[in-house]
Design a protein around this motif. Structure first.
Motif, short mmCIF file in Angstrom:
data_model
loop_
_atom_site.label_atom_id
_atom_site.label_comp_id
_atom_site.label_asym_id
_atom_site.label_seq_id
_atom_site.Cartn_x
_atom_site.Cartn_y
_atom_site.Cartn_z
N VAL A 275 31.82 -8.13 -40.11
CA VAL A 275 32.63 -9.34 -39.90
C VAL A 275 33.48 -9.62 -41.14
O VAL A 275 34.66 -9.98 -41.02
CB VAL A 275 31.73 -10.56 -39.55
CG1 VAL A 275 32.53 -11.84 -39.58
CG2 VAL A 275 31.10 -10.35 -38.19
N THR A 276 32.92 -9.43 -42.32
CA THR A 276 33.69 -9.65 -43.55
C THR A 276 34.89 -8.73 -43.61
O THR A 276 36.01 -9.16 -43.90
CB THR A 276 32.79 -9.43 -44.79
OG1 THR A 276 31.73 -10.39 -44.75
CG2 THR A 276 33.57 -9.60 -46.07
N LEU B 135 35.47 -12.13 -29.91
CA LEU B 135 36.31 -11.26 -30.75
C LEU B 135 37.78 -11.68 -30.66
O LEU B 135 38.47 -11.74 -31.69
CB LEU B 135 36.13 -9.80 -30.35
CG LEU B 135 36.76 -8.76 -31.26
CD1 LEU B 135 36.26 -8.87 -32.69
CD2 LEU B 135 36.49 -7.36 -30.72
N PHE C 138 38.07 -14.80 -32.67
CA PHE C 138 37.94 -14.46 -34.08
C PHE C 138 39.27 -13.95 -34.64
O PHE C 138 39.66 -14.31 -35.76
CB PHE C 138 36.85 -13.39 -34.25
CG PHE C 138 36.73 -12.85 -35.66
CD1 PHE C 138 35.98 -13.53 -36.60
CD2 PHE C 138 37.36 -11.67 -36.01
CE1 PHE C 138 35.87 -13.03 -37.90
CE2 PHE C 138 37.24 -11.17 -37.29
CZ PHE C 138 36.50 -11.85 -38.24
N PRO D 229 39.58 -16.51 -37.71
CA PRO D 229 38.35 -15.92 -38.23
C PRO D 229 37.42 -16.92 -38.91
O PRO D 229 36.20 -16.81 -38.82
CB PRO D 229 38.82 -14.85 -39.21
CG PRO D 229 40.26 -15.06 -39.40
CD PRO D 229 40.77 -15.91 -38.29
N THR E 170 33.59 -16.68 -37.34
CA THR E 170 32.85 -15.67 -38.09
C THR E 170 31.37 -15.68 -37.74
O THR E 170 30.77 -14.64 -37.46
CB THR E 170 33.05 -15.88 -39.61
OG1 THR E 170 34.42 -15.67 -39.91
CG2 THR E 170 32.19 -14.94 -40.43
N LEU F 168 30.64 -14.44 -34.09
CA LEU F 168 30.80 -12.99 -33.98
C LEU F 168 29.67 -12.26 -34.70
O LEU F 168 29.14 -11.27 -34.19
CB LEU F 168 32.16 -12.55 -34.53
CG LEU F 168 32.47 -11.06 -34.42
CD1 LEU F 168 32.42 -10.59 -32.97
CD2 LEU F 168 33.83 -10.75 -35.04
N SER F 169 29.28 -12.76 -35.84
CA SER F 169 28.18 -12.14 -36.58
C SER F 169 26.89 -12.14 -35.77
O SER F 169 26.19 -11.12 -35.71
CB SER F 169 27.98 -12.88 -37.91
OG SER F 169 27.05 -12.20 -38.71
#
Length: 144
Positions: free
Chosen positions: A16-17, A62, A65, A69, A73, A76-77
């Motif tokens: 994700v980062t 997604l 995101f 984002p 985040t 999604l993580s």
């Protein structure tokens, strides 16, 4: 639903980062081309995985995101943690993609003038300047 192990939680956070980098910083201004390419590869792999799993929530998250984002985040993580746990082979593939160190370089040729450049890598990698008869000033390079 399977409980993700700590390794999958860490891997999900790394993915994700890296995925957020192009969207948060504005594509290639301060993001190295390697990092941008790696993020695009990961994005395609995540999108394909959600599509193969018929995971509509993952696909929608997604998409959100990509637009925002900072807000999506964590969601999604969490989805990635679960997906990585369900698909150990895919998790291994994602780890392999992330294992490639980033590389950034400036090549200045033919009396070029290069000034006010910031190069930053947020993991392992290498940075290099190659110049001949060129002027290179105020270049800041860091690997964090």
């Amino acid at each position: 639903m399977t409980t993700p192990d700590p390794a999958q939680i860490t891997l999900a956070a790394q993915i994700v980062t890296l995925l957020a980098v192009p969207f948060v910083q504005g594509v290639a201004k301060q993001v190295g081309q390697d990092s941008f390419t790696q993020a695009k590869t990961l994005l395609a792999k995540v999108r394909d995985r959600f599509r193969q799993d018929k995971n509509e929530e993952g696909q929608a998250t997604l998409d959100l995101f990509e637009k925002n984002p900072g807000t999506f985040t964590e969601a999604l993580s969490r989805l990635l943690e679960s997906t990585l746990t369900q698909h150990p082979d895919w998790a291994a593939e994602m780890r392999q993609i992330l294992a490639h160190p980033a590389s950034q370089e400036i090549i200045a040729r033919n009396n070029a003038i290069v000034t006010d450049i910031t190069m930053r890598i947020s993991s392992a990698g290498q940075q290099r300047i190659d110049a001949d008869n060129s002027q290179v000033e105020r270049v800041h390079m860091s690997i964090e």
